[in-house]
Design an enzyme around this catalytic site. Sequence first.
Site, short mmCIF file in Angstrom:
data_model
loop_
_atom_site.label_atom_id
_atom_site.label_comp_id
_atom_site.label_asym_id
_atom_site.label_seq_id
_atom_site.Cartn_x
_atom_site.Cartn_y
_atom_site.Cartn_z
N GLY A 74 0.87 -1.18 0.00
CA GLY A 74 0.00 0.00 0.00
C GLY A 74 0.90 1.21 0.00
CB SER A 76 5.30 2.62 3.81
OG SER A 76 6.06 3.62 3.14
CB CYS A 106 5.13 -3.97 -1.28
SG CYS A 106 5.60 -2.80 -2.57
NE ARG A 134 8.22 5.20 1.06
CZ ARG A 134 7.51 6.33 1.12
NH1 ARG A 134 7.97 7.38 1.78
NH2 ARG A 134 6.35 6.41 0.50
CB ILE A 163 3.18 -2.70 -7.33
CG1 ILE A 163 2.69 -3.95 -8.08
CG2 ILE A 163 2.27 -1.51 -7.60
CD1 ILE A 163 1.35 -4.49 -7.60
NE ARG A 164 3.80 4.22 -6.06
CZ ARG A 164 3.81 4.98 -4.98
NH1 ARG A 164 4.78 5.84 -4.81
NH2 ARG A 164 2.87 4.90 -4.09
CG HIS A 200 2.19 -6.20 -4.29
ND1 HIS A 200 1.09 -5.80 -3.59
CD2 HIS A 200 3.00 -5.13 -4.36
CE1 HIS A 200 1.21 -4.52 -3.26
NE2 HIS A 200 2.37 -4.10 -3.73
CD GLU A 202 -0.19 -8.98 -2.38
OE1 GLU A 202 0.94 -9.48 -2.31
OE2 GLU A 202 -0.39 -7.76 -2.50
N1 GLN Z 1 5.89 2.83 -2.81
C1 GLN Z 1 5.11 2.44 -1.68
C2 GLN Z 1 5.64 3.02 -0.37
O1 GLN Z 1 6.64 3.65 -0.38
C3 GLN Z 1 5.05 0.91 -1.56
C4 GLN Z 1 4.35 0.35 -2.76
C5 GLN Z 1 3.61 -0.91 -2.50
O2 GLN Z 1 3.39 -1.33 -1.36
N2 GLN Z 1 3.18 -1.52 -3.58
O3 GLN Z 1 5.06 2.85 0.63
#
Ligand code: GLN
Length: 222
Positions: A74, A76, A106, A134, A163-164, A200, A202
């Site tokens: 998500g 953070s 993540c 991050r 994902i990011r 991820h 999941e």
């Molecule tokens: N880029 C998000 C963060 O810094 C983490 C991305 C994710 O959980 N998919 O919190």
Amino acid sequence: MSAPTTARWTPGERLAGRAPLPDAPEGAPVVGVLALQGDVLEHLRALRRCGALATEVRTAAGLAQVDALVLPGGESTTIGKLLERFELMQPIRDRIAAGMPTFGTCAGMILLSDELEQDRPQPLIGGLHVRTRRNAYGRQLDSFDTRIEVAGIDGGPMDVAFIRAPRVEQVLADEVEVLAEVEGFPVIVRQDRLLAAAFHPEVTGDDRLHAAFVASVLPATL
Ligand code: GLN
């Protein structure tokens, strides 16, 4: 080393056409998914496919009911602020210190990290002796799927989604085991009862890491 990118995807496309949730077997470990923000539902489904009794955790009273906890992906910064607002930060730290198996993915990995590679402070649970960067692979559009070999996971490489995503820049203690790397940086680490993955696991339907986590919960509950 070549770039890890193997496929690009549209957010949400993996959610289409999923099977209904199976019931947990008798005596299954109770695994909570922190449900303040982020990718909660897919973790609940993956944990249930692995035989856990998976439940959302939003309060300290809810936390007290679970044998283990998943911290989902998500944002953070948002999750950290909500942990403080919902008075869950210290209770989670206390449970981790008491040996609760905890799996951060993540943003969850970021929250478990002792240190971040950034000047701006943000609330962290901490406990995992790593320094994490991050958004190590760029912005949302640089998200990618790839396959990685994971130490201790049989059956060939895992199919995972970054994902990011963050990555571990530095391991700060000998007790941290690196289970997988991408481009020479750790992306899965384990430290005693803490497991953290930069991606991820999941959303791809490859449940082997969840299965290993659920299996690791059982000795603590016997
Ligand atoms: N880029 C998000 C963060 O810094 C983490 C991305 C994710 O959980 N998919 O919190």
